[in-house]
Design a protein around this motif. Structure first.
Motif, short mmCIF file in Angstrom:
data_model
loop_
_atom_site.label_atom_id
_atom_site.label_comp_id
_atom_site.label_asym_id
_atom_site.label_seq_id
_atom_site.Cartn_x
_atom_site.Cartn_y
_atom_site.Cartn_z
N ILE A 27 0.84 -1.21 0.00
CA ILE A 27 0.00 0.00 0.00
C ILE A 27 0.87 1.25 0.00
O ILE A 27 0.61 2.21 -0.74
CB ILE A 27 -0.96 -0.01 1.21
CG1 ILE A 27 -2.02 -1.09 1.03
CG2 ILE A 27 -1.62 1.36 1.39
CD1 ILE A 27 -2.88 -1.31 2.25
N PHE A 28 1.92 1.25 0.80
CA PHE A 28 2.82 2.40 0.85
C PHE A 28 3.48 2.64 -0.50
O PHE A 28 3.56 3.78 -0.97
CB PHE A 28 3.88 2.20 1.93
CG PHE A 28 4.91 3.29 1.96
CD1 PHE A 28 4.62 4.52 2.51
CD2 PHE A 28 6.16 3.10 1.40
CE1 PHE A 28 5.56 5.54 2.53
CE2 PHE A 28 7.10 4.10 1.40
CZ PHE A 28 6.80 5.32 1.96
N PHE A 30 2.42 1.80 -3.50
CA PHE A 30 1.46 2.32 -4.47
C PHE A 30 1.08 3.77 -4.16
O PHE A 30 0.88 4.57 -5.06
CB PHE A 30 0.20 1.46 -4.51
CG PHE A 30 0.35 0.23 -5.36
CD1 PHE A 30 0.79 0.32 -6.66
CD2 PHE A 30 0.03 -1.00 -4.84
CE1 PHE A 30 0.92 -0.81 -7.44
CE2 PHE A 30 0.15 -2.14 -5.61
CZ PHE A 30 0.60 -2.05 -6.92
N SER A 31 0.99 4.13 -2.90
CA SER A 31 0.60 5.50 -2.57
C SER A 31 1.75 6.48 -2.76
O SER A 31 1.52 7.68 -2.86
CB SER A 31 0.10 5.58 -1.13
OG SER A 31 1.14 5.31 -0.22
N ALA A 32 2.98 6.00 -2.88
CA ALA A 32 4.13 6.87 -3.06
C ALA A 32 4.33 7.25 -4.53
O ALA A 32 5.17 8.09 -4.83
CB ALA A 32 5.39 6.19 -2.53
N GLN A 33 3.56 6.67 -5.44
CA GLN A 33 3.69 6.99 -6.85
C GLN A 33 3.09 8.36 -7.15
O GLN A 33 2.13 8.76 -6.50
CB GLN A 33 2.96 5.96 -7.71
CG GLN A 33 3.59 4.61 -7.73
CD GLN A 33 2.79 3.66 -8.60
OE1 GLN A 33 1.59 3.82 -8.78
NE2 GLN A 33 3.46 2.66 -9.13
N ASP A 35 0.77 11.05 -9.14
CA ASP A 35 -0.64 10.85 -9.44
C ASP A 35 -0.93 10.33 -10.85
O ASP A 35 -1.76 9.47 -11.03
CB ASP A 35 -1.43 12.12 -9.18
CG ASP A 35 -0.93 13.31 -9.98
OD1 ASP A 35 0.16 13.23 -10.56
OD2 ASP A 35 -1.65 14.33 -10.02
N SER A 38 0.15 6.57 -11.32
CA SER A 38 -0.70 5.77 -10.45
C SER A 38 -2.10 5.63 -11.05
O SER A 38 -2.68 4.55 -11.06
CB SER A 38 -0.79 6.40 -9.06
OG SER A 38 -1.66 5.69 -8.24
N SER A 39 -2.61 6.73 -11.56
CA SER A 39 -3.94 6.72 -12.17
C SER A 39 -3.95 5.84 -13.42
O SER A 39 -4.91 5.10 -13.66
CB SER A 39 -4.36 8.14 -12.52
OG SER A 39 -5.59 8.14 -13.16
N SER A 42 -3.85 2.18 -12.35
CA SER A 42 -5.16 1.80 -11.82
C SER A 42 -6.18 1.62 -12.93
O SER A 42 -6.98 0.68 -12.92
CB SER A 42 -5.67 2.85 -10.83
OG SER A 42 -4.81 2.95 -9.74
#
Length: 68
Positions: A27-28, A30-33, A35, A38-39, A42
């Protein structure tokens, strides 16, 4: 029901703890990418799940991932 000795219970606890830590790291990461990448990842993942296609998430638009 299977009875576990204290060694079996300890191994289960360690395994569960390691799985939770691995999930938190994922989770960390993926959240550090940033925007935009990451979008896009996803969006591709969602599309692949709905369409049932192959799982090549990074292969379509690699220009976003190249260093500037």
């Amino acid at each position: 029901m299977i009875k576990l000795d204290s060694k079996g219970i300890m191994i289960r606890r360690i395994t569960r703890t390691l799985l939770v830590i691995a999930w938190l790291v994922l989770i960390f990461l993926f959240s550090a990418q940033p925007d935009v990448p990451s979008s896009q990842i996803s969006g591709r993942a969602s599309y692949q799940m709905v369409e049932g296609g192959d799982c090549n998430f990074v292969g379509r638009n690699d220009s976003v991932y190249k260093e500037k």
